[in-house]
Enzyme design. Structure first.
Site, PDB file in Angstrom:
ATOM      1  N   HIS A  48      -5.412  -8.587  -2.667  1.00  0.00           N
ATOM      2  CA  HIS A  48      -5.552  -9.127  -1.320  1.00  0.00           C
ATOM      3  C   HIS A  48      -6.657 -10.173  -1.271  1.00  0.00           C
ATOM      4  CE1 HIS A  48      -3.756  -5.138  -0.901  1.00  0.00           C
ATOM      5  NE2 HIS A  48      -3.199  -5.568   0.212  1.00  0.00           N
ATOM      6  N   SER A  85       0.812  -1.227   0.000  1.00  0.00           N
ATOM      7  CA  SER A  85       0.000   0.000   0.000  1.00  0.00           C
ATOM      8  C   SER A  85       0.840   1.268   0.000  1.00  0.00           C
ATOM      9  CB  SER A  85      -0.869   0.062   1.262  1.00  0.00           C
ATOM     10  OG  SER A  85      -1.615  -1.099   1.404  1.00  0.00           O
ATOM     11  N   GLU A 137     -10.286  -8.990  -0.986  1.00  0.00           N
ATOM     12  CA  GLU A 137     -10.982  -8.494  -2.178  1.00  0.00           C
ATOM     13  C   GLU A 137     -11.848  -9.579  -2.816  1.00  0.00           C
ATOM     14  OE1 GLU A 137      -8.508  -5.810  -4.782  1.00  0.00           O
ATOM     15  OE2 GLU A 137      -6.954  -6.498  -3.411  1.00  0.00           O
TER      16      GLU A 137
END
Ligand code: HPA
Length: 284
Positions: free
Chosen positions: A85, A32, A88
């Site tokens: 991820h 991120s 998701e």
């Protein structure tokens, strides 16, 4: 049943090879907000995840999906700008598919980065923590990326995880940090499924079982990389204190804090990783 589709891996790897002449030996996964490192790659060949056959691509803001091949710190890298991820909705086989493609491309060393919540008292927002071990919380109850039929050509059925994070790479990272006067901590990363952040009771539980930092990624990629015989280095950027030590206002903006802190720490992390790659290049 989840399984590793070898044809899919080879198709994706063929596609990458058709678009670059680089032969990467080091894979990098940027978490991120950490994607600035991608700009340091010289003469890059760039592929969008969505163009690579079978490659998973992300739906989360701040996770641009791009595979970048080129030279960084004197070694040939295959860099993932953004990752998908589990939360998701992808299977762990999909989450780790890019690591299989790297394996097929000849990558033998993987450097994974992430943003994580600091659990241990001394881990503050902005700190860097080298990962020396992990707690695979989804995996302990069977949700492991290696679940399903094993392809013996990719790796062994029961891979050893006793030294998942390469002690020599860890040592090199500490040496590099020392040389630049960059404070570098070390600890255990716990993976949780997310996407909800932890409750105060969950943080107390994680602390009790030995977690120093917590996040929602990395561990599946590390397991597959070890299965593939790669050496692994993991670095967490502590983006926030965890929930039992922050106030209600901070909780409202936790995702923004994760991205903001990452932006501030990125130059330091960039220096560290480039330096490490130079060391790696010299030792190869
Ligand atoms: N918890 C879980 N995952 C995270 C956190 C956190 O506090 N910060 C960044 N990723």
């Amino acid at each position: 049943m989840e399984h590793v589709a070898r044809d899919d891996i080879l198709q994706a790897a063929d596609f990458v090879r058709a678009h670059t002449t680089y032969k990467p030996t080091v894979g990098l996964v940027l978490g991120s907000g950490l994607s600035l490192l991608a700009q340091r790659v010289s003469q890059p060949d760039q592929l969008l995840y969505q163009d690579i056959p079978h490659f998973p691509h992300s739906t989360v803001v701040g996770h641009t999906g791009r595979l970048i091949l080129g030279e960084l710190g004197g070694v040939t890298v295959c860099l993932m700008q953004g990752r998908v991820h589990y939360y998701e909705g992808y299977s762990l086989a999909q989450v780790t598919f890019p690591i299989r493609v790297m394996q097929a491309l000849g990558v033998n060393t993987l450097i994974v980065t992430n943003a994580a919540g600091g659990i241990r008292q001394d881990l503050q927002a902005g700190d860097l923590m080298a990962i020396n071990d992990h707690l695979n919380l989804p995996g302990l109850s069977g949700n492991n990326p290696l679940r399903g039929a094993n392809d013996d050509d990719l790796g062994e059925r029961f891979p050893d995880m006793s030294r998942a994070y390469d002690p020599q790479l860890l040592q090199m990272l500490h040496a590099e940090a020392e040389q630049h006067g960059i404070p570098l901590k070390e600890g255990v990363y716990a993976m949780v499924g997310g996407p909800s952040f932890e409750t105060p009771a969950e943080i107390r539980f994680l602390r009790l079982i030995g977690a120093d930092a917590v996040g929602m990624s990395t561990v599946p990629e590390v397991i597959v990389a070890r299965h593939a015989g790669m050496r692994v280095l993991g670095i967490s950027l502590i983006s926030n204190p965890t929930i039992d030590s922050i106030n209600a206002e901070q909780i409202q903006t936790l995702h923004e804090a994760v991205l903001e802190t990452a932006q501030r720490a990125v130059p330091v992390l960039t220096i560290l990783i480039e330096g490490l790659l130079q060391r790696l290049g010299r030792s190869q």
